[in-house]
Design a protein around this motif. Sequence first.
Motif, short mmCIF file in Angstrom:
data_model
loop_
_atom_site.label_atom_id
_atom_site.label_comp_id
_atom_site.label_asym_id
_atom_site.label_seq_id
_atom_site.Cartn_x
_atom_site.Cartn_y
_atom_site.Cartn_z
N ILE A 246 -29.76 -61.70 44.22
CA ILE A 246 -28.65 -61.21 45.05
C ILE A 246 -27.60 -62.30 45.23
O ILE A 246 -26.40 -62.03 45.32
CB ILE A 246 -29.19 -60.74 46.42
N TYR A 358 -31.46 -52.96 44.95
CA TYR A 358 -32.03 -53.99 44.07
C TYR A 358 -33.26 -53.40 43.40
O TYR A 358 -34.12 -52.82 44.06
CB TYR A 358 -32.41 -55.26 44.84
N ASN A 392 -32.49 -57.15 39.28
CA ASN A 392 -31.04 -57.29 39.38
C ASN A 392 -30.52 -56.31 40.44
O ASN A 392 -31.17 -55.32 40.75
CB ASN A 392 -30.38 -56.97 38.04
N VAL A 393 -29.34 -56.62 40.98
CA VAL A 393 -28.64 -55.69 41.87
C VAL A 393 -28.12 -54.55 41.00
O VAL A 393 -27.56 -54.79 39.93
CB VAL A 393 -27.48 -56.39 42.59
#
Length: 407
Positions: A246, A358, A392-393
């Motif tokens: 993040i 996320y 990953n976001v």
Amino acid sequence: MKFKTREELMAMNKKDLKARLADLGKMAKDLSGKDLTDAMDEAKIIGEILDEIKGREELMAAAMAAGADDPMDDGKKPGESGAEPKNQARAKSGKALKDGKAVSYQAKVLVNPRNAMTTEGVVLPQHSSPEISPAFNNVSSLIDRVKTVPLPGGESYKRPYVVSYGDGAGSTAENADYNVSEPEFNYAEIVREKITAYAEEPEEMVKLPDADYDSVVEESVTRAIKRYASRQILVGPGGTGKFRGIFFNPTEAKEQVIDPATDITTITAIDDGTLDEIIYSYGGDENVEDIAVLILNKKDLKKFAKLRDKQGRKVYTIKNHGNTGTIDEVPYIINSACAEIGGAADSYAMAYGHLSNYEVAIFSDIDARKSEHYKFKQGQIAYRADVFMGGNVVAKNGFIRVKNHTA
């Protein structure tokens, strides 16, 4: 749903506690969200109380065993049925010593069987508890709360997301072209990272009585992987074969799922407006988002808790549930990967957003193995564990980040 407090549980007996635990287990399938968290917290407290009860029972049993009647004592009072008073026996022994005669004493004068000890020639029994006291929790529950996608055998994973819905609508003259207002899309890529942990223990540990040291060592390598992954959700550095956290800012703008320009850099200390600043900075321009989750360092949580108004009253109402809790009903999760507000310049201290924004892709199961052959000559037992996963976001500006001001 009403859950019992620690004080209410402490007032219950062992039978009622077990019954309550069984009831919580039956309710689990119908619970979700905060009710499920509260039920898990109550079950944990019940477990702790039952462990304390068990410890007291073991201690009382040991005390009763140590205080058993001395077989050398016939239970009669001094002077009864020819039994000799203690002071008379001492007087006789003293006189015998003065006369140069040998005197013998009972062995219990020299060694007290109530104490576990070893002396040369005399070995007294020692007892070991079958339970090993755990250390403080070192794994953030963040890894359990984000969205996970099982992809066994995969190499990478792409999640498309909407960058914008388009804002080109407007007035158009007759026979003129329509205004262009196309939505913009992008994708977040998740690549797999190999995470490993390794530990060794001497074979003597396995042979120790009662407690299962072996399972603790084996579990520790799995916990280490989970702790690492939980931190990488925040600070994963990106690049080939790495989590994209993040707090990660890709060099290329097209890869920036979170726009660094949205970072909050005006918070230099926690005050009565800090939480509002974060909540109302998150989301789009047209609405206030539903309550999301605040990820922060324990040191900053302490600052929220210690803040007082001019009348000495607490500014924030905080409810703690181990690694999680609420600040004025806003959920929080503690993660030590977060920096502290007012700490190093340009370091990220907090993140606020919906945890479903996320994703963690799990490309394999955790493979944990034990080997007694690798260091056979040294008598060492080896443990290893590995897993392939990445994260990953996956939503545009899915989190608002609090960044310490540039020095």
